[in-house]
Design an enzyme around this catalytic site. Sequence first.
Site, short mmCIF file in Angstrom:
data_model
loop_
_atom_site.label_atom_id
_atom_site.label_comp_id
_atom_site.label_asym_id
_atom_site.label_seq_id
_atom_site.Cartn_x
_atom_site.Cartn_y
_atom_site.Cartn_z
CD GLU A 78 -3.02 1.41 2.18
OE1 GLU A 78 -3.13 0.31 3.11
OE2 GLU A 78 -3.98 1.89 2.28
CG HIS A 109 -7.55 0.32 0.62
ND1 HIS A 109 -6.62 0.90 2.17
CD2 HIS A 109 -8.30 -0.52 1.01
CE1 HIS A 109 -6.65 -0.52 2.82
NE2 HIS A 109 -7.97 -1.29 2.16
CD GLU A 141 -8.47 2.08 4.78
OE1 GLU A 141 -7.48 1.50 5.15
OE2 GLU A 141 -7.39 2.32 4.36
NE ARG A 168 -7.37 7.87 6.93
CZ ARG A 168 -7.16 6.26 6.67
NH1 ARG A 168 -7.56 6.18 5.83
NH2 ARG A 168 -5.37 6.12 5.82
CD GLU A 228 -0.77 6.90 7.56
OE1 GLU A 228 -1.73 5.43 7.55
OE2 GLU A 228 -2.34 7.95 7.40
CG ASP A 245 -5.89 4.24 1.18
OD1 ASP A 245 -6.51 5.61 0.22
OD2 ASP A 245 -6.44 3.93 1.78
CB THR A 246 -9.29 7.43 -3.31
OG1 THR A 246 -9.86 7.83 -2.46
CG2 THR A 246 -8.91 6.99 -4.68
CE1 TYR A 247 -7.23 10.68 4.62
CE2 TYR A 247 -5.36 9.12 4.60
CZ TYR A 247 -5.21 9.78 5.20
OH TYR A 247 -5.56 10.78 5.98
CG HIS A 248 -2.23 7.02 1.95
ND1 HIS A 248 -2.16 6.78 3.81
CD2 HIS A 248 -3.45 5.91 1.79
CE1 HIS A 248 -2.60 6.36 4.11
NE2 HIS A 248 -3.26 5.02 3.92
MN MN Z 1 -5.99 2.16 3.05
#
Ligand code: MN
Length: 289
Positions: free
Chosen positions: A146, A205, A240, A211, A152, A179-182
Site C-alpha cells: 500500500e 482502497h 475504507e 476518511r 505513514e 488508496d485514494t485517501y493517500h
Molecule cells: Mn488504505
Amino acid sequence: MQIGTHALVFTGTFDRAGISSAVQRTARAGFDLIEFPLMDVAGFDRDHAAAELAHHGVDASASLGLDETTDLTSADSEVAARGEQRLRECLEIVAALGGQYLCGVIYSAMRKYPEPATDAGRERSAAALRRLADRAEGLGVTLALEVVNRYETNLLNTSRQALAFLDEVGHPGVGVHLDTYHMNIEEADLFNPVVDAGERLRYVHVGEGHRGYLGSGTVAFGELFRALDRLAYDGPVVFESFSSAVVNADLSRTLAIWRNLWSDGDDLAAHANRLIRDGLHAARSIRGQ
Ligand code: MN
C-alpha cells in the site's frame, strides 16, 4: 471485480462476536468482501471467521501495518526478522480464510519516520518480500504494497515509487495497492498513477479525503473509476473509512482517528457500496467515447 469494505467500518474489536457482527453487516450492506486488519494475529480466531464468511457468502482479505518492532527496513536484524515472521503468520491466516490478498504497509513500519528511507533499508525490505512472496505464491496469496502518505511511511508515497520498488523486489507475486485517501495527498491526480500501475495494480482502497462518507469531501472518485475501467482492473475495490465512533486501540491511534465523522456504520457502508458500484457503472458507460 470484488467490491469490499474494511471491517473497522463496523467494529474495532476482533473477538468472535466482533468478527460475526462485521461479516454479517458486510453482507447486509451489499459488499462481496471484508478486509480484516490483522493487528492482533494471536487473538484472531481464523476458524470462526472462516465459518462466518462461508455462512454469509462473503470473501475476505487481510491488511496490516508493521510497527517499530516489526519493521522490515530496520537495521536491527531481530526487528526485521520479527516482521517477516509476523507477515508469514498473516499469510497463513489469509489462506485459512480462503483469501487471495495480504495488503497494507507490509514493507516498512506504518509511522512517521524522522528521516528519509535508506538504500540499505529498501534492500532489506525487498529481500524479505521476495522470500515472503515465494510462500504466498504457494498459498495462492498476492502481496499488495500500500502506497501511503509521507506521515505513514518514508518508503512508498507515490505509485511511481512503488513501481520502481517492485522492480527491485522482482517477484510477480508482489503488486501495488493504491488508496485514494493517500493519493489525494501525494499524487498529482487520481487517473495517471492508476493507469501507470497497469497490471501491477492488485488492490484498491477507496477513501474520502477526511476518511468519512464518500462524496462528502474533495476526492475526485470519477478519475479513479475511469482509470480502473481503462485498465480493465479486476481486483478488489475496498471502501475504507474511520471514525472515533468505532475504535481499535492500535489502529485508531496510528491512523490519527480523532474525530467523529459518522456514527452509523451500516448507513455509511450501504452508501459506499452504492457509490462505488454506481461510479464504476458510470465509467463503463463512457468507454470508447
Ligand atoms: Mn488504505
